[in-house]
Design a protein around this motif. Structure first.
Motif, mmCIF file in Angstrom:
data_model
loop_
_atom_site.group_PDB
_atom_site.id
_atom_site.type_symbol
_atom_site.label_atom_id
_atom_site.label_comp_id
_atom_site.label_asym_id
_atom_site.label_seq_id
_atom_site.Cartn_x
_atom_site.Cartn_y
_atom_site.Cartn_z
ATOM 1 N N ALA A 13 0.817 -1.217 0.000
ATOM 2 C CA ALA A 13 0.000 0.000 0.000
ATOM 3 C C ALA A 13 0.847 1.261 0.000
ATOM 4 N N CYS A 14 2.137 1.135 -0.229
ATOM 5 C CA CYS A 14 3.018 2.308 -0.245
ATOM 6 C C CYS A 14 2.617 3.242 -1.393
ATOM 7 N N SER A 23 -19.355 7.728 0.087
ATOM 8 C CA SER A 23 -19.889 6.768 1.045
ATOM 9 C C SER A 23 -18.859 5.690 1.361
ATOM 10 N N HIS A 24 -17.912 5.493 0.459
ATOM 11 C CA HIS A 24 -16.760 4.627 0.681
ATOM 12 C C HIS A 24 -15.488 5.439 0.437
ATOM 13 N N ALA A 25 -14.426 5.076 1.140
ATOM 14 C CA ALA A 25 -13.110 5.635 0.842
ATOM 15 C C ALA A 25 -12.424 4.684 -0.127
ATOM 16 N N ILE A 26 -11.940 5.205 -1.258
ATOM 17 C CA ILE A 26 -11.383 4.373 -2.311
ATOM 18 C C ILE A 26 -9.971 4.863 -2.631
ATOM 19 N N GLY A 32 -1.818 -2.302 -9.663
ATOM 20 C CA GLY A 32 -3.135 -2.351 -10.276
ATOM 21 C C GLY A 32 -4.249 -2.808 -9.362
ATOM 22 N N ILE A 33 -4.173 -2.438 -8.083
ATOM 23 C CA ILE A 33 -5.194 -2.817 -7.106
ATOM 24 C C ILE A 33 -5.888 -1.570 -6.577
ATOM 25 N N VAL A 34 -7.189 -1.667 -6.380
ATOM 26 C CA VAL A 34 -7.979 -0.587 -5.785
ATOM 27 C C VAL A 34 -8.564 -1.100 -4.472
ATOM 28 N N ALA A 35 -8.366 -0.329 -3.403
ATOM 29 C CA ALA A 35 -8.932 -0.671 -2.094
ATOM 30 C C ALA A 35 -10.206 0.133 -1.871
ATOM 31 N N ARG A 36 -11.226 -0.544 -1.395
ATOM 32 C CA ARG A 36 -12.527 0.093 -1.137
ATOM 33 C C ARG A 36 -12.876 -0.159 0.334
ATOM 34 N N ILE A 37 -12.914 0.906 1.128
ATOM 35 C CA ILE A 37 -13.143 0.799 2.563
ATOM 36 C C ILE A 37 -14.602 1.106 2.856
ATOM 37 N N GLU A 78 -13.888 -3.068 12.516
ATOM 38 C CA GLU A 78 -15.277 -3.317 12.112
ATOM 39 C C GLU A 78 -15.625 -2.734 10.750
ATOM 40 N N ARG A 79 -14.611 -2.331 9.990
ATOM 41 C CA ARG A 79 -14.855 -1.811 8.638
ATOM 42 C C ARG A 79 -14.269 -2.793 7.627
ATOM 43 N N PRO A 80 -15.078 -3.231 6.644
ATOM 44 C CA PRO A 80 -14.582 -4.165 5.642
ATOM 45 C C PRO A 80 -13.801 -3.446 4.538
ATOM 46 N N VAL A 81 -12.730 -4.057 4.129
ATOM 47 C CA VAL A 81 -11.948 -3.551 2.999
ATOM 48 C C VAL A 81 -11.974 -4.612 1.908
ATOM 49 N N THR A 82 -12.389 -4.208 0.719
ATOM 50 C CA THR A 82 -12.374 -5.116 -0.419
ATOM 51 C C THR A 82 -11.344 -4.625 -1.423
ATOM 52 N N TRP A 83 -10.827 -5.571 -2.208
ATOM 53 C CA TRP A 83 -9.716 -5.299 -3.120
ATOM 54 C C TRP A 83 -10.153 -5.614 -4.541
ATOM 55 N N TRP A 84 -9.956 -4.645 -5.435
ATOM 56 C CA TRP A 84 -10.495 -4.739 -6.784
ATOM 57 C C TRP A 84 -9.416 -4.470 -7.820
ATOM 58 N N THR A 85 -9.657 -4.937 -9.037
ATOM 59 C CA THR A 85 -8.721 -4.730 -10.140
ATOM 60 C C THR A 85 -8.899 -3.330 -10.734
ATOM 61 N N LEU A 86 -7.821 -2.590 -10.824
ATOM 62 C CA LEU A 86 -7.848 -1.228 -11.369
ATOM 63 C C LEU A 86 -8.301 -1.232 -12.832
ATOM 64 N N ILE A 87 -9.140 -0.273 -13.174
ATOM 65 C CA ILE A 87 -9.545 -0.073 -14.566
ATOM 66 C C ILE A 87 -8.787 1.154 -15.077
ATOM 67 N N PRO A 88 -7.719 0.978 -15.811
ATOM 68 C CA PRO A 88 -6.918 2.136 -16.219
ATOM 69 C C PRO A 88 -7.522 2.868 -17.409
ATOM 70 N N ASP A 89 -7.197 4.152 -17.502
ATOM 71 C CA ASP A 89 -7.477 4.941 -18.698
ATOM 72 C C ASP A 89 -8.916 4.763 -19.184
ATOM 73 N N HIS A 90 -9.863 5.276 -18.414
ATOM 74 C CA HIS A 90 -11.258 5.132 -18.775
ATOM 75 C C HIS A 90 -11.968 6.479 -18.691
ATOM 76 N N ARG A 91 -13.161 6.523 -19.236
ATOM 77 C CA ARG A 91 -14.002 7.718 -19.190
ATOM 78 C C ARG A 91 -15.376 7.334 -18.667
ATOM 79 N N SER A 92 -16.143 8.331 -18.246
ATOM 80 C CA SER A 92 -17.530 8.087 -17.863
ATOM 81 C C SER A 92 -18.352 7.740 -19.100
ATOM 82 N N SER A 93 -19.405 7.001 -18.899
ATOM 83 C CA SER A 93 -20.245 6.584 -20.020
ATOM 84 C C SER A 93 -21.061 7.750 -20.567
#
Length: 285
Positions: A13-14, A23-26, A32-37, A78-93
């Motif tokens: 996490a350095c 509502s979540h801290a991301i 290439g990992i994204v943490a979602r708290i 008592e807060r869950p942290v989930t780990w997700w794959t980064l989506i690089p170089d994207h735009r909003s739909s």
């Protein structure tokens, strides 16, 4: 907290970079990992998000994917942290891309391997209003009266179609488009069973009350969804007013610790009370 969760899960996490603190801290992490708290005591919600991601991807709707090599969720204080794959170089739909995805999502049969909750549009809203410390009693009284009025009107609405799978927070930023591949759905914590209009009202409000999109962009959304224009539904204004009151509640929930949120909440209340004419301009928080 992030550092501790990363140590437990053996993740680097350095140099973590904050992406969003809603509502979540991301956070974006190396490799290439994204943490979602998540919020305190939201383990079951975090676990359901992991199931939903897998289920949607299996059913042909591209969705943010969890890092499968890591046991999840990781729980710290008592807060869950989930780990997700980064989506690089994207735009909003675009509105059209959002409408197309929602049409496919709403056609899905709800999963049988795990339950989806019923959508609860008023969940937590009264508490945000009652506990807010940055508004005066006149505004609080008006908001509570509005809450009661909308709750009653909502309960009296007639709806011809059965509930379906909905995203629950369907705006253009929650469907992102990478350079290659299909649009990808984000933020799965509100996926539930409810009226499809809840997924249509956010973009419709952007069009009718904020004018963030043009006539042609909104029409492309309607066409992509299959021709159903939620603004023509008799219950539209009730859902639109509820959605806007929820956005006020979100700002109030952050106003105790953030001056910018307190200022924005006051502005949003003034809009709802008719002090500010439409189209409105609200700042993202």
């Amino acid at each position: 907290m992030l550092s501790r969760a990363a140590r437990i899960s053996n993740i680097d996490a350095c140099g973590a970079v904050p992406i969003r603190d809603g509502s979540h801290a991301i956070f974006e992490l190396p490799n290439g990992i994204v943490a979602r708290i998540g919020k305190p005591d939201s383990y079951r919600t975090a676990r359901r998000e992991l199931y939903i991601s897998q289920w949607l991807n299996q059913n042909g709707i591209a969705t943010v994917q969890a890092v499968h090599s890591i046991p999840q969720p990781t729980v710290v204080n008592e807060r869950p942290v989930t780990w997700w794959t980064l989506i690089p170089d994207h735009r909003s739909s675009t509105p059209e891309e959002l409408g197309r995805m929602l049409r496919r999502l709403h056609a899905l049969t709800p999963p049988t391997d795990f339950p989806l909750p019923s959508y609860a549009p008023f969940d937590g809203l009264r508490e945000h209003i009652e506990s807010a410390t940055t508004i005066d009693e006149d505004d609080r009284s008006w908001l509570l009266t509005q809450f009661v009025r909308l709750r009653q009107q909502y309960d009296e609405l007639d709806h011809p179609l059965p509930p379906c799978v909905i995203h629950g927070d369907a705006w253009q930023g929650n469907l992102v488009v990478p350079r290659t591949g299909d649009p990808i759905v984000l933020d799965l914590d509100k996926v539930s069973v409810g009226w499809r209009e809840w997924d249509l009202v956010q973009l419709a409000v952007d069009y009718t009350d904020f004018q963030r999109i043009t006539d042609s962009q909104y029409q492309s959304f309607v066409d992509a969804y299959g021709g159903y224009d939620v603004t023509q539904w008799p219950g539209y204004r009730v859902l639109a007013d509820i959605q806007e009151l929820r956005w006020v509640g979100f700002a109030l929930g952050r106003s105790d610790t953030r001056k910018a949120a307190a200022i924005e909440a006051t502005h949003r209340i003034a809009c709802l009370r008719g002090v500010m004419p439409k189209p409105w301009t609200w700042q993202a928080l």
